[in-house]
Design a protein around this motif. Structure first.
Motif, PDB file in Angstrom:
ATOM      1  N   SER A  59      11.265  55.642  54.802  1.00 47.05           N
ATOM      2  CA  SER A  59       9.873  55.199  54.660  1.00 47.05           C
ATOM      3  C   SER A  59       9.817  53.676  54.578  1.00 47.05           C
ATOM      4  CB  SER A  59       9.231  55.823  53.423  1.00 47.05           C
ATOM      5  OG  SER A  59       9.267  57.225  53.505  1.00 47.05           O
ATOM      6  N   LEU A  60      10.518  53.037  55.497  1.00 50.86           N
ATOM      7  CA  LEU A  60      10.682  51.589  55.492  1.00 50.86           C
ATOM      8  C   LEU A  60       9.371  50.832  55.327  1.00 50.86           C
ATOM      9  CD1 LEU A  60      12.583  49.145  55.924  1.00 50.86           C
ATOM     10  CD2 LEU A  60      12.083  49.346  58.360  1.00 50.86           C
ATOM     11  N   CYS A  61       8.375  51.184  56.099  1.00 52.95           N
ATOM     12  CA  CYS A  61       7.128  50.407  56.113  1.00 52.95           C
ATOM     13  C   CYS A  61       6.279  50.566  54.856  1.00 52.95           C
ATOM     14  CB  CYS A  61       6.304  50.780  57.343  1.00 52.95           C
ATOM     15  SG  CYS A  61       7.130  50.350  58.891  1.00 52.95           S
ATOM     16  N   THR A  62       6.528  51.592  54.084  1.00 51.82           N
ATOM     17  CA  THR A  62       5.735  51.821  52.870  1.00 51.82           C
ATOM     18  C   THR A  62       6.572  51.802  51.598  1.00 51.82           C
ATOM     19  OG1 THR A  62       5.943  54.215  53.137  1.00 51.82           O
ATOM     20  CG2 THR A  62       3.982  53.165  54.095  1.00 51.82           C
ATOM     21  N   SER A  63       7.847  51.481  51.731  1.00 50.10           N
ATOM     22  CA  SER A  63       8.743  51.484  50.576  1.00 50.10           C
ATOM     23  C   SER A  63       8.336  50.440  49.546  1.00 50.10           C
ATOM     24  CB  SER A  63      10.174  51.202  51.032  1.00 50.10           C
ATOM     25  OG  SER A  63      11.013  51.112  49.896  1.00 50.10           O
ATOM     26  N   LEU A  64       8.560  50.757  48.281  1.00 50.21           N
ATOM     27  CA  LEU A  64       8.284  49.825  47.195  1.00 50.21           C
ATOM     28  C   LEU A  64       9.545  49.146  46.684  1.00 50.21           C
ATOM     29  CD1 LEU A  64       5.660  51.919  45.189  1.00 50.21           C
ATOM     30  CD2 LEU A  64       5.258  50.116  46.875  1.00 50.21           C
ATOM     31  N   THR A  65      10.711  49.495  47.234  1.00 48.51           N
ATOM     32  CA  THR A  65      11.954  48.857  46.797  1.00 48.51           C
ATOM     33  C   THR A  65      12.066  47.481  47.445  1.00 48.51           C
ATOM     34  OG1 THR A  65      13.314  49.782  48.558  1.00 48.51           O
ATOM     35  CG2 THR A  65      13.129  51.083  46.545  1.00 48.51           C
ATOM     36  N   PRO A  66      12.483  46.477  46.695  1.00 55.35           N
ATOM     37  CA  PRO A  66      12.571  45.114  47.234  1.00 55.35           C
ATOM     38  C   PRO A  66      13.448  45.003  48.480  1.00 55.35           C
ATOM     39  CG  PRO A  66      12.812  45.076  44.852  1.00 55.35           C
ATOM     40  CD  PRO A  66      12.828  46.523  45.275  1.00 55.35           C
ATOM     41  N   THR A  67      14.571  45.703  48.498  1.00 53.54           N
ATOM     42  CA  THR A  67      15.464  45.600  49.646  1.00 53.54           C
ATOM     43  C   THR A  67      14.804  46.135  50.908  1.00 53.54           C
ATOM     44  OG1 THR A  67      17.413  45.770  48.231  1.00 53.54           O
ATOM     45  CG2 THR A  67      17.722  46.264  50.567  1.00 53.54           C
ATOM     46  N   LEU A  68      14.189  47.313  50.829  1.00 53.08           N
ATOM     47  CA  LEU A  68      13.539  47.876  52.006  1.00 53.08           C
ATOM     48  C   LEU A  68      12.309  47.076  52.402  1.00 53.08           C
ATOM     49  CD1 LEU A  68      13.996  51.699  51.386  1.00 53.08           C
ATOM     50  CD2 LEU A  68      15.119  50.287  53.107  1.00 53.08           C
ATOM     51  N   GLN A  69      11.585  46.538  51.438  1.00 48.81           N
ATOM     52  CA  GLN A  69      10.451  45.678  51.775  1.00 48.81           C
ATOM     53  C   GLN A  69      10.922  44.442  52.529  1.00 48.81           C
ATOM     54  OE1 GLN A  69       8.519  44.856  48.033  1.00 48.81           O
ATOM     55  NE2 GLN A  69       7.261  46.705  48.146  1.00 48.81           N
ATOM     56  N   PRO A 101      17.317  40.080  47.367  1.00 48.30           N
ATOM     57  CA  PRO A 101      16.958  41.246  46.568  1.00 48.30           C
ATOM     58  C   PRO A 101      18.225  41.933  46.071  1.00 48.30           C
ATOM     59  CG  PRO A 101      16.619  41.674  48.893  1.00 48.30           C
ATOM     60  CD  PRO A 101      16.978  40.229  48.770  1.00 48.30           C
ATOM     61  N   PRO A 102      18.113  42.804  45.081  1.00 49.61           N
ATOM     62  CA  PRO A 102      19.316  43.467  44.555  1.00 49.61           C
ATOM     63  C   PRO A 102      19.972  44.363  45.602  1.00 49.61           C
ATOM     64  CG  PRO A 102      17.331  44.448  43.645  1.00 49.61           C
ATOM     65  CD  PRO A 102      16.892  43.251  44.433  1.00 49.61           C
ATOM     66  N   CYS A 103      21.262  44.446  45.527  1.00 52.41           N
ATOM     67  CA  CYS A 103      22.016  45.346  46.397  1.00 52.41           C
ATOM     68  C   CYS A 103      21.888  46.750  45.795  1.00 52.41           C
ATOM     69  CB  CYS A 103      23.473  44.915  46.443  1.00 52.41           C
ATOM     70  SG  CYS A 103      24.523  45.987  47.441  1.00 52.41           S
ATOM     71  N   ILE A 104      21.272  47.659  46.534  1.00 48.95           N
ATOM     72  CA  ILE A 104      21.062  49.020  46.043  1.00 48.95           C
ATOM     73  C   ILE A 104      21.441  50.034  47.111  1.00 48.95           C
ATOM     74  CG2 ILE A 104      19.200  48.364  44.467  1.00 48.95           C
ATOM     75  CD1 ILE A 104      17.238  49.511  46.597  1.00 48.95           C
ATOM     76  N   ASP A 105      21.666  51.263  46.691  1.00 49.79           N
ATOM     77  CA  ASP A 105      21.897  52.367  47.616  1.00 49.79           C
ATOM     78  C   ASP A 105      20.553  52.898  48.085  1.00 49.79           C
ATOM     79  OD1 ASP A 105      24.658  52.196  47.271  1.00 49.79           O
ATOM     80  OD2 ASP A 105      24.656  53.637  45.630  1.00 49.79           O
ATOM     81  N   HIS A 106      20.517  53.387  49.312  1.00 47.58           N
ATOM     82  CA  HIS A 106      19.280  53.879  49.895  1.00 47.58           C
ATOM     83  C   HIS A 106      19.284  55.395  50.071  1.00 47.58           C
ATOM     84  CE1 HIS A 106      18.160  49.751  50.567  1.00 47.58           C
ATOM     85  NE2 HIS A 106      19.352  49.559  51.070  1.00 47.58           N
ATOM     86  N   ASP A 107      20.224  56.060  49.442  1.00 45.39           N
ATOM     87  CA  ASP A 107      20.317  57.517  49.515  1.00 45.39           C
ATOM     88  C   ASP A 107      20.889  57.994  48.186  1.00 45.39           C
ATOM     89  OD1 ASP A 107      21.221  60.226  50.033  1.00 45.39           O
ATOM     90  OD2 ASP A 107      21.165  59.766  52.167  1.00 45.39           O
ATOM     91  N   SER A 108      20.258  58.969  47.574  1.00 43.24           N
ATOM     92  CA  SER A 108      20.714  59.451  46.263  1.00 43.24           C
ATOM     93  C   SER A 108      22.077  60.132  46.332  1.00 43.24           C
ATOM     94  CB  SER A 108      19.679  60.409  45.666  1.00 43.24           C
ATOM     95  OG  SER A 108      19.502  61.525  46.518  1.00 43.24           O
ATOM     96  N   ARG A 109      22.512  60.515  47.524  1.00 39.74           N
ATOM     97  CA  ARG A 109      23.818  61.169  47.672  1.00 39.74           C
ATOM     98  C   ARG A 109      24.984  60.198  47.607  1.00 39.74           C
ATOM     99  NH1 ARG A 109      22.725  64.027  53.265  1.00 39.74           N
ATOM    100  NH2 ARG A 109      21.840  61.964  53.557  1.00 39.74           N
TER     101      ARG A 109
END
Length: 130
Positions: A33-43, A76-84
């Motif tokens: 959901s790249l275009c609507t994501s609220l995470t700083p990295t995806l934004q 932005p913070p380095c985060i994972d983009h998948d809960s797995r």
């Protein structure tokens, strides 16, 4: 003849997507959901890699100015983009240093924190595009 800003001095860049063989705006939007994501990295990715796809372009189709990374700008913070990512079997497969190149690229894009690929992640998304 290029476009200039209203002050007549600053060149303006046309708004385009920055896709390549490893990155596709539509795929990222479908999966994260790249275009609507609220995470700083995806934004940040939406603004820097897919502004046209995500309808983030400014007046007259010019590139957006939000998230321009220069000089001392904080990433932005380095985060994972998948809960797995943190699950043992997924982590063992993706974070394997001997993984095939496509698997490593996926790990960099999807699980940079878990796989300790934050440097590569920032290099893939920010350094080469700015």
């Amino acid at each position: 003849m290029g476009l200039t800003s209203t002050d007549g001095t600053t060149p303006m860049t046309l708004c385009t997507n920055h896709e390549d063989v490893n990155f596709n705006c539509q795929d990222y939007n479908n999966h994260y959901s790249l275009c609507t994501s609220l995470t700083p990295t995806l934004q940040n990715i939406a603004w820097t890699r897919c502004p046209k796809f995500c309808n983030l372009c400014g007046v007259n189709g010019t590139a957006p100015t939000q998230f321009t990374l220069t000089g001392t700008t904080t990433l932005p913070p380095c985060i994972d983009h998948d809960s797995r990512c943190s699950k043992a079997t997924y982590k063992n497969l993706l974070c394997n240093p001997n993984a095939v190149p496509d698997t490593k690229k996926y790990a960099i894009q999807t699980c940079p924190l878990t796989c300790n690929y934050c440097t590569e992640y920032y290099g893939m998304y920010y350094v080469r595009n700015h």
